[in-house]
Design a protein around this motif. Structure first.
Motif, PDB file in Angstrom:
ATOM      1  N   GLY A 110      -0.691   7.310 -14.051  1.00 44.42           N
ATOM      2  CA  GLY A 110      -1.642   8.120 -12.145  1.00 44.42           C
ATOM      3  C   GLY A 110      -0.824   7.006 -11.199  1.00 44.42           C
ATOM      4  N   PRO A 128      -0.462   6.809  -5.691  1.00 49.44           N
ATOM      5  CA  PRO A 128      -1.200   6.793  -6.284  1.00 49.44           C
ATOM      6  C   PRO A 128      -2.705   7.355  -5.353  1.00 49.44           C
ATOM      7  N   ALA A 133      -5.427   4.480  -9.904  1.00 47.24           N
ATOM      8  CA  ALA A 133      -4.865   3.976 -10.018  1.00 47.24           C
ATOM      9  C   ALA A 133      -3.762   2.771  -8.938  1.00 47.24           C
TER      10      ALA A 133
END
Length: 300
Positions: A110, A128, A133
């Motif tokens: 992620g 992110p 994340a």
């Protein structure tokens, strides 16, 4: 009296950690760290030496089960559910006084954000999109600083969706929960839990391993495609389809955050440098194994 075998610490011994402990115990003495005393009792009863340490509440000076000679620390605990920094990891690193030969941190793919289905590898830009994340990016940097200062070999495993026995979306299929129409479904990635465990072991035992590795089975496909494969192999009806517009009204914000990201994650470095040999490079084989293990009688 000690066994003379290398010692490894598994911090966060849940679904992945328990299977890692059983696999690695063939060559290492293992101690697990979990959050709750109930979970510690459960693992101790199952033969995995475990202590309870709540990293949300622990104070400096608290004891963690280190050995003077530590082969590896596997940090598998998730970050807290809020904020942009992993305070749990920060507390653990302040408590850890014996540098291991290897520090293995389980992160997430992620951190790459959304690439609209374009491929990413370990050299790709980190961008992110969610606080979830961003906490992982913060944690990766914490481990980099801590390991550099102590000359510890650091391995970051960026992991996508994990599936395996007990982790198939069977209940969703039985409840007839909808999924995105294929035309709206982006590209996602996944790894069978046993192949993830193999990557963790390779990270500790392969002394050439260091830096970041993407851990995937190499079969990028949509969440809808994966769900259809599970339904076919489990003999369950296909999930109903909805458009992205309909999903925005009914899906949870967390589920939507995953569906809004699309990328193809390369596993070339994992295969060529880390040396992982995938058992379940074929998704259907991984699903079949998971279904078979779920049906098997529990071990005594």
């Amino acid at each position: 009296m000690t066994s003379g075998r290398p010692h490894s610490l598994i911090v966060g011994c849940g679904y992945v950690g328990e299977r890692l402990a059983r696999k690695l115990s063939a060559v290492h003495d293992i101690t697990a760290v979990v959050r709750s005393s109930d979970r510690a009792a459960e693992l101790n009863a199952a033969g995995i030496a475990t202590v309870a340490v709540d990293l949300d509440r622990v104070r400096l000076g608290a004891w963690i089960p280190e050995k003077l000679e530590q082969a590896a620390i596997f940090y598998l605990a998730p970050p807290p559910p809020a904020g942009e920094s992993d305070l749990r990891l920060d507390r653990f690193l302040q408590l850890a006084t014996v540098p291991p030969r290897a520090f293995v941190y389980m992160s997430t793919t992620g951190v790459y954000g959304d690439t609209d289905g374009a491929p990413v590898d370990e050299s790709s830009l980190i961008q992110p999109l969610t606080d979830r994340a961003r906490r992982r990016v913060s944690a990766e940097e914490m481990t980099r600083v801590w390991c550099t200062e102590r000359r510890v070999r650091r391995i970051v495993l960026r992991v996508p969706g994990i599936y395996g026995p007990g982790r198939l979306p069977l209940e969703r299929l039985r409840k007839r929960e909808p999924t995105l129409h294929p035309d709206d479904a982006g590209i996602s990635n996944r790894i069978h839990v046993d192949d993830l465990v193999a990557a963790c072991v390779a990270a500790a035992l392969n002394t050439e391993a260091r830096g970041v590795y993407n851990i995937t089975d190499g079969n990028s496909c949509s969440a809808t495609d994966f769900l259809d494969r599970v339904s076919a192999l489990a003999g369950l009806p296909q999930a109903p389809r909805v458009s992205m517009d309909e999903a925005q009204l009914t899906f949870s914000p967390e589920r939507l955050s995953f569906l809004h990201e699309s990328r193809r994650v390369s596993n070339e470095r994992m295969l060529k440098h880390l040396g992982v040999q995938l058992r379940y490079g074929n998704i259907d084989e991984g699903i079949r194994q998971s279904l078979e293990e779920e049906k098997a009688p529990a071990r005594e």
